[in-house]
Every structure is written in structure tokens, then in C-alpha cells.
Scaffold this motif. Structure first.
Motif, mmCIF file in Angstrom:
data_model
loop_
_atom_site.group_PDB
_atom_site.id
_atom_site.type_symbol
_atom_site.label_atom_id
_atom_site.label_comp_id
_atom_site.label_asym_id
_atom_site.label_seq_id
_atom_site.Cartn_x
_atom_site.Cartn_y
_atom_site.Cartn_z
ATOM 1 N N GLN A 1 0.825 -1.219 0.000
ATOM 2 C CA GLN A 1 0.000 0.000 0.000
ATOM 3 C C GLN A 1 0.852 1.260 0.000
ATOM 4 O O GLN A 1 0.415 2.316 0.417
ATOM 5 N N SER A 2 2.106 1.153 -0.399
ATOM 6 C CA SER A 2 2.908 2.370 -0.487
ATOM 7 C C SER A 2 3.748 2.315 -1.751
ATOM 8 O O SER A 2 3.808 1.327 -2.448
ATOM 9 N N LYS A 3 4.400 3.436 -2.003
ATOM 10 C CA LYS A 3 5.281 3.522 -3.165
ATOM 11 C C LYS A 3 6.706 3.266 -2.706
ATOM 12 O O LYS A 3 6.933 2.476 -1.808
ATOM 13 N N SER A 4 7.616 3.948 -3.301
ATOM 14 C CA SER A 4 9.024 3.836 -2.923
ATOM 15 C C SER A 4 9.403 4.978 -1.989
ATOM 16 O O SER A 4 10.463 5.566 -2.106
ATOM 17 N N ASP A 5 8.521 5.286 -1.051
ATOM 18 C CA ASP A 5 8.779 6.425 -0.178
ATOM 19 C C ASP A 5 9.594 6.017 1.041
ATOM 20 O O ASP A 5 9.564 4.889 1.509
ATOM 21 N N LEU A 6 10.354 6.988 1.534
ATOM 22 C CA LEU A 6 11.219 6.792 2.700
ATOM 23 C C LEU A 6 10.828 7.816 3.756
ATOM 24 O O LEU A 6 10.730 9.016 3.470
ATOM 25 N N TRP A 7 10.604 7.323 4.983
ATOM 26 C CA TRP A 7 10.199 8.181 6.085
ATOM 27 C C TRP A 7 11.145 7.992 7.263
ATOM 28 O O TRP A 7 11.670 6.904 7.477
ATOM 29 N N ARG A 8 11.312 9.077 8.051
ATOM 30 C CA ARG A 8 12.131 9.035 9.259
ATOM 31 C C ARG A 8 11.298 9.515 10.437
ATOM 32 O O ARG A 8 10.655 10.561 10.373
ATOM 33 N N PHE A 9 11.301 8.719 11.512
ATOM 34 C CA PHE A 9 10.656 9.129 12.751
ATOM 35 C C PHE A 9 11.740 9.511 13.741
ATOM 36 O O PHE A 9 12.570 8.681 14.128
ATOM 37 N N ASP A 10 11.760 10.784 14.141
ATOM 38 C CA ASP A 10 12.741 11.296 15.094
ATOM 39 C C ASP A 10 12.270 10.923 16.499
ATOM 40 O O ASP A 10 11.213 11.373 16.949
#
Length: 194
Positions: free
Chosen positions: A152-161
Motif C-alpha cells: 500500500q505504499s510507493k518507494s517512499d522513505l520516512w524518518r521518525f525522530d
């Protein structure tokens, strides 16, 4: 599909051989769960119990590798039951992200395995959180949790601080293809995905 009996298997690199381990008090059959190693124990969270009419789990089971005995970790304030989530560990902290319950999830939780009495919800998935996804890559680096791809997602990159407890999407050119079933690992300053 047929059912699978619960089993623990090891692969010995030096002899190129698989073997079964007999464990005491094993939890029920599960799949789409996560496991992490900490202090000579394997911790298993969540998963799908059974076939067809099964259900999602929300418990932590611990396999003590000295005694080969399973036990349930009786933590309170547990995340909702889920499968196809991701986990990572840093120090004594076990982190759980997303997955699938009756719908897709994007919440983030932690538990301290040195004192596993209660889960802490780090983010409920609202606002500017990483979108809903299951089976993403999840890795820890430099006081942050990184989430990449997943169903259910693309090639996205996320960061949780972890200090500010806030999500940030990382936009970089030439992101690799993502999707379901991508795996990853962080070694030094590099995150490898495949």
C-alpha cells in the motif's frame, strides 16, 4: 492452504545444515509475525493465528535460548492485534510499526525489554505520519526509525525522530523501487534494501 505446525529451526553456517529445536511451552501457530533477538532470547510479536478463520495476535512471546522455554511477556497497554507489521530493535527497545488488523495501520510503538511491563505508543499515525502500510522495511539509525516501501505504499522513505516524536518524509532522487516484500538492513551509515 494447509496448516503449518509451530516449529523453531536453526541453520548452522559452518556445516550448511538445518535442524529443529525442541522447545517447551511453544505459542500457537502464527505467521506474518516479527522476531527480534535480545540478551540470548528471541522475542516474537503479533501475527496471524491459524488459517481461514484465524485472528491477529497482539502478544509478545519470549524464547529463552538457555532453557529453550517459551513464555508470554505480560505487558499492558498493548498495540492492537496485527500481522504483516515491521519491527526493529535498538539497545533494549523493541519498536513495532504498522501492519494490518481489520484495516491497514501506521502507528508506532515501543517496549523496553529490560522492563517489559507496558508498551508506549510513540505515534498514533495521525497528521503527517508515514502512510498506512504493511511489510515495510524498518530500521533504526542515529536516534531515528526509518520506514521504506511496504504494501500500500510507493518507494517512499520516512524518518521518525525519537527525540521530537515527529515524522519526516525524505525526498531523494533515484529512490529504489519499493513495494511489498522488500527487506533491508543498516550497516554503519548505509541502509541496504533488496
Amino acid at each position: 492452504t494447509g496448516s503449518r505446525a509451530f516449529s523453531v529451526r536453526t541453520y548452522t553456517l559452518s556445516t550448511n545444515a538445518w535442524s529443529s529445536i525442541n522447545t517447551a511451552s511453544p505459542p500457537g501457530n502464527v505467521n506474518e509475525h516479527t522476531t527480534e533477538y535480545y540478551k540470548n532470547a528471541i522475542y516474537m510479536f503479533g501475527g496471524w493465528t491459524g488459517n481461514g478463520n484465524g485472528s491477529n495476535a497482539s502478544s509478545i512471546s519470549k524464547l529463552n535460548l538457555n532453557t529453550l522455554t517459551w513464555e508470554t511477556v505480560g505487558a499492558t497497554n498493548r498495540p492492537s492485534a496485527r500481522r504483516a507489521h515491521s519491527s526493529t530493535i535498538h539497545g533494549s527497545k523493541l519498536f513495532i510499526f504498522g501492519g494490518y488488523s481489520t484495516t491497514g495501520l501506521n502507528d508506532l510503538w515501543e517496549i523496553d525489554l529490560d522492563n517489559p511491563t507496558s508498551w508506549v505508543q510513540l505515534h498514533n499515525g495521525s497528521g503527517t505520519a508515514s502512510p498506512v502500510r504493511y511489510e515495510p522495511v524498518m530500521e533504526y539509525y542515529n536516534n531515528s526509525i526509518f520506514i521504506f516501501a511496504g504494501y500500500q505504499s510507493k518507494s517512499d522513505l520516512w524518518r521518525f525522530d525519537l527525540s521530537s516524536r515527529s515524522w519526516h518524509e525524505i525526498s531523494i532522487p533515484n529512490e529504489p523501487l519499493g513495494g511489498e516484500g522488500v527487506a533491508g538492513a543498516v550497516i554503519d551509515q548505509w541502509m541496504y534494501v533488496h
